[in-house]
Design an enzyme around this catalytic site. Sequence first.
Site, PDB file in Angstrom:
ATOM      1  N   ARG A 202      16.541 -15.042 -11.297  1.00  0.00           N
ATOM      2  CA  ARG A 202      16.343 -15.349 -12.706  1.00  0.00           C
ATOM      3  C   ARG A 202      15.597 -14.191 -13.369  1.00  0.00           C
ATOM      4  O   ARG A 202      14.479 -13.866 -12.970  1.00  0.00           O
ATOM      5  CB  ARG A 202      15.536 -16.654 -12.850  1.00  0.00           C
TER       6      ARG A 202
ATOM      7  N   GLU B 179      10.231 -21.972 -12.550  1.00  0.00           N
ATOM      8  CA  GLU B 179       9.090 -21.162 -12.107  1.00  0.00           C
ATOM      9  C   GLU B 179       8.092 -22.038 -11.379  1.00  0.00           C
ATOM     10  O   GLU B 179       7.841 -23.182 -11.785  1.00  0.00           O
ATOM     11  CB  GLU B 179       8.327 -20.516 -13.286  1.00  0.00           C
TER      12      GLU B 179
ATOM     13  N   GLU C 241       9.571 -21.226 -22.192  1.00  0.00           N
ATOM     14  CA  GLU C 241       8.287 -21.796 -22.572  1.00  0.00           C
ATOM     15  C   GLU C 241       7.957 -21.736 -24.065  1.00  0.00           C
ATOM     16  O   GLU C 241       7.087 -20.982 -24.501  1.00  0.00           O
ATOM     17  CB  GLU C 241       7.146 -21.132 -21.786  1.00  0.00           C
TER      18      GLU C 241
ATOM     19  N   ASN D  53       9.036 -25.251 -15.634  1.00  0.00           N
ATOM     20  CA  ASN D  53       8.052 -24.372 -14.994  1.00  0.00           C
ATOM     21  C   ASN D  53       6.803 -25.173 -14.693  1.00  0.00           C
ATOM     22  O   ASN D  53       6.251 -25.832 -15.577  1.00  0.00           O
ATOM     23  CB  ASN D  53       7.641 -23.223 -15.935  1.00  0.00           C
TER      24      ASN D  53
ATOM     25  N   TYR E 181       2.911 -24.994 -12.777  1.00  0.00           N
ATOM     26  CA  TYR E 181       1.864 -24.253 -12.073  1.00  0.00           C
ATOM     27  C   TYR E 181       0.663 -25.114 -11.707  1.00  0.00           C
ATOM     28  O   TYR E 181       0.104 -24.996 -10.644  1.00  0.00           O
ATOM     29  CB  TYR E 181       1.370 -23.070 -12.932  1.00  0.00           C
TER      30      TYR E 181
ATOM     31  N   HIS F 229      12.271 -14.198 -23.275  1.00  0.00           N
ATOM     32  CA  HIS F 229      11.018 -14.407 -22.547  1.00  0.00           C
ATOM     33  C   HIS F 229       9.924 -13.616 -23.284  1.00  0.00           C
ATOM     34  O   HIS F 229       9.346 -12.679 -22.742  1.00  0.00           O
ATOM     35  CB  HIS F 229      11.173 -13.977 -21.090  1.00  0.00           C
TER      36      HIS F 229
END
Length: 486
Positions: free
Chosen positions: A96, A395, A186, A325, A327, A141
């Site tokens: 990606r 991600e 995002e 994504n 985290y 991005h």
Amino acid sequence: MRASNILVFVISALTLSSCSGRKFPPGFKFGAATAAYQVEGAWNVSDKSPSIWDTFTHDHPEQILDGSNGDVACDSYHLWEQDIQLAKDLGLHFYRFSLSWPRLLPNGFANHISEDGSRYYNNLIDGLIANGIEPMITLFHWDLPQNLQDLGGMTNPLIAEWFGAYSRVAYTLFGDRVKTWSTFNEPLAICDVAYEGGKLAPGIASPETGIYLCAKNLMIAHATSYRIYNEEFRAKYNGKVGIVNHHVWFTPYSSEYEELTHLTRDLGFLYSHPIYSETGGWPPSVEAFVASKSEKEGYSTSRLPKFTAEEIEFVKGTADYYGFNYYTSRLVREANNSTVFAWPSNGNAELNVELIPDPNWDAGLDWLVSYPPGIRAQLNLIREYYGNVEIIITENGFSTSTDELDDVTRTQYFRDHLEQVLLANTEDGVNVTGYTAWSLIDNYEWNSGYTSRFGIVRVDFTDPLRSRTPRASAEYYADVIRHHSL
Ligand code: GBH
């Protein structure tokens, strides 16, 4: 989620790690990701024009921890063949990466396509395919052409047209070989984090209004791009187009904050609800909250711009998968007067919430606290909100401040999170079909410059050749991919 559910998660996680049924389903795909500004460098080669990140880092080095910029970064513009080799050695199913809009369209507009820009991405795409790796492209991005920013950027509703035209060029040039696309990476970072404090490019703080102008325009721009693909390319190329949302898993600090946690989660779905919900439009709780607050503040209309009925229909259903994504996680409680709002920017100032890590979770670098069950819980929450949509983890990764090759903590992070993804799939039946490690290589980590490393492959930024060396986590990941199991 209630405490009893958490307990069930913990118990099934324990059962799983003690037995052998740790295979991923047959079609499940593994990849790794990067983004143009973070790896390419070559910020001014050929006819490329500056992006807002070039401008921001050049004009405001004080906003970056080490005062650095992405002028050279990993030099992937020149070293892309090495990146492909690394991806191949890992056995990645897909890679990606993102396109730099001002590299492909130096004017921002579609009237001039850069030959060098288009050659660069063609080489990368062809090289990946020749090595059996599927290219997955993110159109945006964060590196908006500066000249479009000068015209208002994301706060100008015309961004939808500009982004649509750019998308059409990308689909035309690469759609024959690229089957998985995402429009925006995002929105939460592009609109909320950027406009809340001006900490990210374009460096404009407009926490009350800029955020939401961006939010609405971004939704329309996304849908424009999706519909262009649908109408002009889908029949020929049969690919998938989606959007990538970043979610922090939120759970109440204590039972009195259940409702506040719901609202915080709903705000986290600001950019999902218009696409994936049956009704379309903004999450009703958030729409009502901001409308009533705006009225009290004396605004003539809600600071969160309304969609017209036509716009609601235009945006609804415009995704073929859900890019997610993940985290980290946070506990939610009400802020008080002494609260210093820190990241995540998930409406903390708007909702007056304090989003804090549980002291029992493993502290990582800065904001990145490791709470593996959060990824599983959020996967389940997405399904609870929007049904069994296909989800791709676009991600997931862990940062360190040091650049050791034996990256024990990062490897552990991947192991624990992959396990939770597997459980979400096999135990909970969530339709999660792919996992993407962030990142293939150490790269330019925005405000943290080169001080924060996310790569499963180390990059030596003191070496003019930007030499790349796989870490232990890369070996671990390659092993998972090879065996298709944990
Ligand atoms: C992702 O953002 C991005 O897609 C990717 O480009 C990035 O490299 C990766 O994560 C790792 O960060 O400085 O304390 O205010 C994840 C969401 C939003 C998390 C901005 C960090 C700033 C924290 N990120 N946020 S702080």
